[in-house]
Enzyme design. Sequence first.
Site, mmCIF file in Angstrom:
data_model
loop_
_atom_site.group_PDB
_atom_site.id
_atom_site.type_symbol
_atom_site.label_atom_id
_atom_site.label_comp_id
_atom_site.label_asym_id
_atom_site.label_seq_id
_atom_site.Cartn_x
_atom_site.Cartn_y
_atom_site.Cartn_z
ATOM 1 N N LYS A 1 0.833 -1.212 0.000
ATOM 2 C CA LYS A 1 0.000 0.000 0.000
ATOM 3 C C LYS A 1 0.864 1.258 0.000
ATOM 4 O O LYS A 1 0.487 2.255 -0.612
ATOM 5 C CB LYS A 1 -0.941 0.002 1.196
ATOM 6 C CG LYS A 1 -2.015 -1.064 1.041
ATOM 7 C CD LYS A 1 -3.211 -0.812 1.919
ATOM 8 C CE LYS A 1 -4.111 -2.025 1.853
ATOM 9 N NZ LYS A 1 -5.511 -1.753 1.739
ATOM 10 N N GLU B 1 -2.760 6.048 8.374
ATOM 11 C CA GLU B 1 -3.482 6.944 7.473
ATOM 12 C C GLU B 1 -4.486 7.738 8.283
ATOM 13 O O GLU B 1 -5.072 7.213 9.229
ATOM 14 C CB GLU B 1 -4.285 6.090 6.478
ATOM 15 C CG GLU B 1 -3.885 6.229 5.050
ATOM 16 C CD GLU B 1 -4.690 5.286 4.166
ATOM 17 O OE1 GLU B 1 -4.051 4.537 3.436
ATOM 18 O OE2 GLU B 1 -5.933 5.293 4.220
ATOM 19 N N HIS C 1 -15.506 -2.942 6.782
ATOM 20 C CA HIS C 1 -14.651 -2.551 5.647
ATOM 21 C C HIS C 1 -14.715 -3.525 4.484
ATOM 22 O O HIS C 1 -13.832 -3.581 3.646
ATOM 23 C CB HIS C 1 -13.179 -2.367 6.080
ATOM 24 C CG HIS C 1 -13.025 -1.440 7.240
ATOM 25 N ND1 HIS C 1 -13.531 -0.163 7.232
ATOM 26 C CD2 HIS C 1 -12.445 -1.606 8.444
ATOM 27 C CE1 HIS C 1 -13.262 0.408 8.395
ATOM 28 N NE2 HIS C 1 -12.613 -0.446 9.149
ATOM 29 N N ARG D 1 -6.543 -7.281 -9.989
ATOM 30 C CA ARG D 1 -7.276 -8.475 -10.429
ATOM 31 C C ARG D 1 -8.685 -8.049 -10.810
ATOM 32 O O ARG D 1 -9.074 -6.907 -10.633
ATOM 33 C CB ARG D 1 -7.352 -9.484 -9.286
ATOM 34 C CG ARG D 1 -7.926 -8.843 -8.043
ATOM 35 C CD ARG D 1 -8.226 -9.834 -6.950
ATOM 36 N NE ARG D 1 -8.494 -9.156 -5.692
ATOM 37 C CZ ARG D 1 -9.638 -8.613 -5.350
ATOM 38 N NH1 ARG D 1 -10.659 -8.637 -6.181
ATOM 39 N NH2 ARG D 1 -9.793 -8.009 -4.188
HETATM 40 P P1 ADP Z 1 -8.349 -3.583 2.127
HETATM 41 O O1 ADP Z 1 -7.248 -3.626 1.114
HETATM 42 O O2 ADP Z 1 -8.051 -4.334 3.378
HETATM 43 O O3 ADP Z 1 -9.696 -3.889 1.539
HETATM 44 P P2 ADP Z 1 -8.670 -0.726 1.802
HETATM 45 O O4 ADP Z 1 -7.513 0.162 1.966
HETATM 46 O O5 ADP Z 1 -9.094 -1.051 0.396
HETATM 47 O O6 ADP Z 1 -8.422 -2.068 2.617
HETATM 48 O O7 ADP Z 1 -9.922 -0.129 2.576
HETATM 49 C C1 ADP Z 1 -11.119 -0.857 2.724
HETATM 50 C C2 ADP Z 1 -12.187 0.021 3.335
HETATM 51 O O8 ADP Z 1 -11.768 0.515 4.604
HETATM 52 C C3 ADP Z 1 -12.531 1.269 2.539
HETATM 53 O O9 ADP Z 1 -13.460 1.056 1.517
HETATM 54 C C4 ADP Z 1 -13.088 2.173 3.625
HETATM 55 O O10 ADP Z 1 -14.398 1.799 3.974
HETATM 56 C C5 ADP Z 1 -12.197 1.841 4.808
HETATM 57 N N1 ADP Z 1 -11.034 2.759 4.838
HETATM 58 C C6 ADP Z 1 -9.787 2.505 4.369
HETATM 59 N N2 ADP Z 1 -8.974 3.564 4.568
HETATM 60 C C7 ADP Z 1 -9.725 4.514 5.171
HETATM 61 C C8 ADP Z 1 -9.454 5.837 5.670
HETATM 62 N N3 ADP Z 1 -8.250 6.392 5.580
HETATM 63 N N4 ADP Z 1 -10.471 6.513 6.254
HETATM 64 C C9 ADP Z 1 -11.707 5.962 6.394
HETATM 65 N N5 ADP Z 1 -12.009 4.732 5.952
HETATM 66 C C10 ADP Z 1 -11.036 3.998 5.357
#
Ligand code: ADP
Length: 508
Positions: free
Chosen positions: A102, A186, A221, A284
Amino acid sequence: MRIVRACREMGIGAVAVYSDVDRASEHVLMADEAHLIGPAASTESYLRIDKLIEVARRSGAEALHPGYGFLAENPGLARACREAGIAFIGPSPETMERMGSKTAARRTAQEAGARVVPGAENPLDSAEEAEKEAQRCGYPVLLKAVAGGGGKGMRLVASGQQMASAWRDARSEAENAFGDASLYVEKYLERPRHVEIQVLADQHGNVVHLGERECSLQRRHQKLVEESPSPLVTAELREAMGARAVGIARAAGYTNAGTVEFLLVASPKSEFGWEFYFLEVNTRLQVEHAVTEMVTGIDLVKEQIRIAAGERLSLRQEQIEWRGWAIECRIYAEDPENNFFPCPGRITRLERPAGPGVRVDGYVYEGWEVPLAYDPLLAKLICWGSTREEAVARLRRALDEYVVAGIQTNVAFFRRLLQEGAFLRGELDTELVNRMLAQGAARPPAPPAAVEAAAVAAALSEMTAPTNGLRLPDRQARFGQAGPPEPPSRWKQAGRQAALRGPGRRGR
Ligand code: ADP
């Protein structure tokens, strides 16, 4: 099954693999050839790169599609394919490696001019470092696994006091899930919207985007409902986000199908009313790819196969058009009343919805035993309509037709979600489902007394006079008559309105 279907339409033979518990799985029955690769434990079957390559060699497969689970984002599989002279249907291992981290992906996005959610540039070494970073961007923050996926290794940290324990928990979860405990921080965005852009890139430098999917309805999430287009995205915002996603794909040397995810927060300062922040790239096919297929008419799996075969993209950006609205519900074997606990078991009865605008991508059938060993996703129900209202109405109708007995599913939960005012108005955010659950949305509504009385009456009459048709209790179970009171009949309303307008204008 999705991939076998694409192969079949293209005249390509399909070879499947399966574990012990998947012997009678529908994908095995559907493929031209299927090979057992080990026991139920995925570490001994679906996660064994060596076994997959061996089957590919043995069967003479020219290409390998990794699907969207297990090893789909594993650069090791892409590399093993390259070494074996088998085309991997996905990006290069180098690109997957870079996007799989990431923090590295955030750097690439920044190089391409994207805004990223404020946070750490690099993996952090200690809870103290994480605390410093959190103070810099301001609490609350999210601790996230650098190798993250599926919401694992993620912790919300509201204040400095919580950091040490959150750090320990997130690290061990990340280590268990990904074999990599690295974390970064973050800024936690309040009630953001998750909007992602589908991209396609060939091996000749052509990159296009296929518009957005809104995936803001989530639990833990994890996405629950996805739709395309997004209720908030205007043509101008789509163009801006699409251009940004294409830029990121180019900067990453991306090939094949991929998704660039963004979080959006309302911002009066932005020309679009929304600021969009890069979140991550999924290297993917996404689970929710079908909603894009339904509004663009483009078969993403066939495009993936053609790209891997070295063909050029058949479409230029200006030829891509969007028509209507598509919404997907992820149907899981889980119990909403018991904190969405997985509920595997034997399916004793299954009736899938059908009819205009309805697509079910699923693998289960009556008599199938949903295994405990894997993610309990049974099917994806996708409905298309010429407008969002029509898509929602179809989805409701389809959910009412859906019958899965023998195991618990979240079908009834979706019926209630689809009645939620905020959802109907398109006012979505990633916390909406949690707020609904806090108000008791997981509990089934109590049946009105009249319905109960009717059920008793029907049961009694059945004892004396058997009927051939559908019995009343069945109808209630199927068509959700035990739900909230029905609104007044639309048909009668329309008739009354026509009568009020006078005879000359009837039938318009
Ligand atoms: P993963 O790769 O584990 O799926 P992501 O980074 O894609 O994680 O985030 C998945 C979800 O988590 C997002 O769609 C959102 O709902 C929440 N999320 C991720 N980062 C943030 C953030 N900085 N602030 C608020 N919600 C977040």
